[in-house]
Design a protein around this motif. Structure first.
Motif, mmCIF file in Angstrom:
data_model
loop_
_atom_site.group_PDB
_atom_site.id
_atom_site.type_symbol
_atom_site.label_atom_id
_atom_site.label_comp_id
_atom_site.label_asym_id
_atom_site.label_seq_id
_atom_site.Cartn_x
_atom_site.Cartn_y
_atom_site.Cartn_z
ATOM 1 N N LYS A 116 0.841 -1.209 0.000
ATOM 2 C CA LYS A 116 0.000 0.000 0.000
ATOM 3 C C LYS A 116 0.873 1.256 0.000
ATOM 4 C CE LYS A 116 -4.099 -1.832 2.271
ATOM 5 N NZ LYS A 116 -4.978 -1.719 3.444
ATOM 6 N N TYR A 117 1.945 1.233 0.802
ATOM 7 C CA TYR A 117 2.849 2.376 0.868
ATOM 8 C C TYR A 117 3.522 2.622 -0.486
ATOM 9 C CZ TYR A 117 6.514 5.525 2.366
ATOM 10 O OH TYR A 117 7.348 6.607 2.476
ATOM 11 N N MET A 118 3.993 1.545 -1.115
ATOM 12 C CA MET A 118 4.640 1.672 -2.424
ATOM 13 C C MET A 118 3.676 2.247 -3.457
ATOM 14 S SD MET A 118 7.793 0.882 -2.366
ATOM 15 C CE MET A 118 8.007 0.838 -4.121
ATOM 16 N N LYS A 119 2.447 1.758 -3.470
ATOM 17 C CA LYS A 119 1.451 2.263 -4.415
ATOM 18 C C LYS A 119 1.223 3.757 -4.190
ATOM 19 C CE LYS A 119 -3.203 1.600 -6.107
ATOM 20 N NZ LYS A 119 -4.468 0.921 -5.953
ATOM 21 N N GLN A 120 1.150 4.157 -2.936
ATOM 22 C CA GLN A 120 0.969 5.567 -2.591
ATOM 23 C C GLN A 120 2.159 6.408 -3.088
ATOM 24 O OE1 GLN A 120 0.859 6.117 1.643
ATOM 25 N NE2 GLN A 120 -0.224 8.057 1.496
ATOM 26 N N ILE A 121 3.378 5.911 -2.903
ATOM 27 C CA ILE A 121 4.571 6.626 -3.378
ATOM 28 C C ILE A 121 4.527 6.775 -4.896
ATOM 29 C CG2 ILE A 121 7.062 6.417 -3.753
ATOM 30 C CD1 ILE A 121 7.349 5.389 -0.956
ATOM 31 N N PHE A 122 4.242 5.669 -5.598
ATOM 32 C CA PHE A 122 4.210 5.730 -7.061
ATOM 33 C C PHE A 122 3.148 6.702 -7.560
ATOM 34 C CE2 PHE A 122 6.504 1.559 -7.131
ATOM 35 C CZ PHE A 122 7.595 2.028 -7.833
ATOM 36 N N LYS A 123 1.998 6.726 -6.926
ATOM 37 C CA LYS A 123 0.950 7.667 -7.345
ATOM 38 C C LYS A 123 1.397 9.108 -7.129
ATOM 39 C CE LYS A 123 -3.243 4.994 -7.237
ATOM 40 N NZ LYS A 123 -4.607 4.918 -6.737
ATOM 41 N N SER A 124 2.083 9.378 -6.024
ATOM 42 C CA SER A 124 2.537 10.746 -5.768
ATOM 43 C C SER A 124 3.688 11.148 -6.689
ATOM 44 C CB SER A 124 2.933 10.923 -4.305
ATOM 45 O OG SER A 124 4.098 10.207 -4.015
ATOM 46 N N LEU A 125 4.464 10.165 -7.161
ATOM 47 C CA LEU A 125 5.612 10.457 -8.027
ATOM 48 C C LEU A 125 5.286 10.347 -9.509
ATOM 49 C CD1 LEU A 125 8.376 8.424 -6.169
ATOM 50 C CD2 LEU A 125 7.879 10.858 -5.973
ATOM 51 N N ARG A 126 4.072 9.929 -9.826
ATOM 52 C CA ARG A 126 3.687 9.608 -11.207
ATOM 53 C C ARG A 126 4.089 10.690 -12.211
ATOM 54 N NH1 ARG A 126 -1.980 7.041 -12.149
ATOM 55 N NH2 ARG A 126 -0.762 5.257 -11.523
ATOM 56 N N LYS A 127 3.859 11.956 -11.890
ATOM 57 C CA LYS A 127 4.157 13.042 -12.836
ATOM 58 C C LYS A 127 5.655 13.249 -13.041
ATOM 59 C CE LYS A 127 -0.136 15.392 -12.028
ATOM 60 N NZ LYS A 127 -0.845 16.155 -11.045
ATOM 61 N N GLY A 128 6.463 12.872 -12.050
ATOM 62 C CA GLY A 128 7.897 13.076 -12.156
ATOM 63 C C GLY A 128 8.654 11.905 -12.748
ATOM 64 N N ILE A 129 7.952 10.809 -13.000
ATOM 65 C CA ILE A 129 8.610 9.624 -13.549
ATOM 66 C C ILE A 129 8.445 9.610 -15.061
ATOM 67 C CG2 ILE A 129 8.506 7.101 -13.641
ATOM 68 C CD1 ILE A 129 7.982 7.101 -10.675
ATOM 69 N N ASP A 130 9.572 9.488 -15.754
ATOM 70 C CA ASP A 130 9.546 9.470 -17.215
ATOM 71 C C ASP A 130 10.405 8.320 -17.722
ATOM 72 O OD1 ASP A 130 12.195 10.288 -16.952
ATOM 73 O OD2 ASP A 130 11.757 12.371 -17.431
ATOM 74 N N CYS A 131 10.698 8.315 -19.008
ATOM 75 C CA CYS A 131 11.448 7.203 -19.605
ATOM 76 C C CYS A 131 12.890 7.122 -19.112
ATOM 77 C CB CYS A 131 11.389 7.274 -21.122
ATOM 78 S SG CYS A 131 12.188 8.711 -21.818
ATOM 79 N N ASN A 132 13.390 8.172 -18.481
ATOM 80 C CA ASN A 132 14.761 8.156 -17.969
ATOM 81 C C ASN A 132 14.824 7.882 -16.469
ATOM 82 O OD1 ASN A 132 16.033 8.741 -20.449
ATOM 83 N ND2 ASN A 132 15.359 10.850 -20.258
ATOM 84 N N THR A 133 13.759 7.300 -15.918
ATOM 85 C CA THR A 133 13.683 7.040 -14.483
ATOM 86 C C THR A 133 14.031 5.592 -14.161
ATOM 87 O OG1 THR A 133 11.959 8.717 -14.208
ATOM 88 C CG2 THR A 133 12.149 7.070 -12.474
ATOM 89 N N THR A 134 14.823 5.413 -13.115
ATOM 90 C CA THR A 134 15.101 4.096 -12.546
ATOM 91 C C THR A 134 14.704 4.158 -11.078
ATOM 92 O OG1 THR A 134 16.965 3.755 -14.044
ATOM 93 C CG2 THR A 134 16.882 2.367 -12.092
#
Length: 156
Positions: free
Chosen positions: A46-64
């Motif tokens: 649940k925590y990971m899903k929450q982090i990914f949702k909050s970071l969604r706009k900042g994650i692009d094709c150059n993200t690891t």
């Protein structure tokens, strides 16, 4: 070699709890975003899903994204081969919607490697993960798990 890599950091962002850090920068003038996550032991999916949702706009094709997710993402990541629970399935859907994929599984689809042993349950799991954008998997040449053994020595 790493000591000759021209990395320039532009933005460093940490959460207040100390569970993740985001570093945006460039290597040889190409944009890169590195997200390192260490999730709490309780309700990790649940925590990971929450982090990914909050970071969604900042994650692009150059993200690891890398770190200790404290949850196996697939049944193959567990020695007991128990089913993936609903929270982990939801997390996997979120990861997939962001076009991220497990880099280790891409290079080693049938290999079971583990990064954690539960003394309580006597099971092994892979809870340390590295995710990359599906369109940039060609940038990764190799990935492997290197086991660490820690010895405690008492000096008398």
């Amino acid at each position: 070699t790493l000591d000759k890599t021209d990395f320039k950091s532009k933005i460093v962002k940490r959460d207040k709890g100390g569970y993740y850090i985001i570093i945006k920068g460039s290597i040889q003038q190409e944009g890169i975003t590195i997200v390192n996550i260490h999730t709490p032991n309780i309700a990790a999916s649940k925590y990971m899903k929450q982090i990914f949702k909050s970071l969604r706009k900042g994650i692009d094709c150059n993200t690891t994204v890398a770190g200790n997710f404290n949850t196996p993402l697939s049944a193959m990541d567990r020695s007991s081969k128990q089913k993936v629970n609903i929270e982990t399935s939801d997390l996997n859907c979120t990861v997939d919607q962001m076009n991220l994929t497990d880099i280790y599984k891409t290079f080693h689809p049938t290999v079971a490697e583990y990064t954690f042993f539960s003394t309580t349950h006597g099971t092994f799991s892979r809870i340390d993960h590295m995710l990359g954008h599906k369109t940039n998997l060609n940038k990764f040449k190799m990935i492997k798990i290197i086991s660490s053994i820690f010895f405690l020595t008492t000096i008398v």
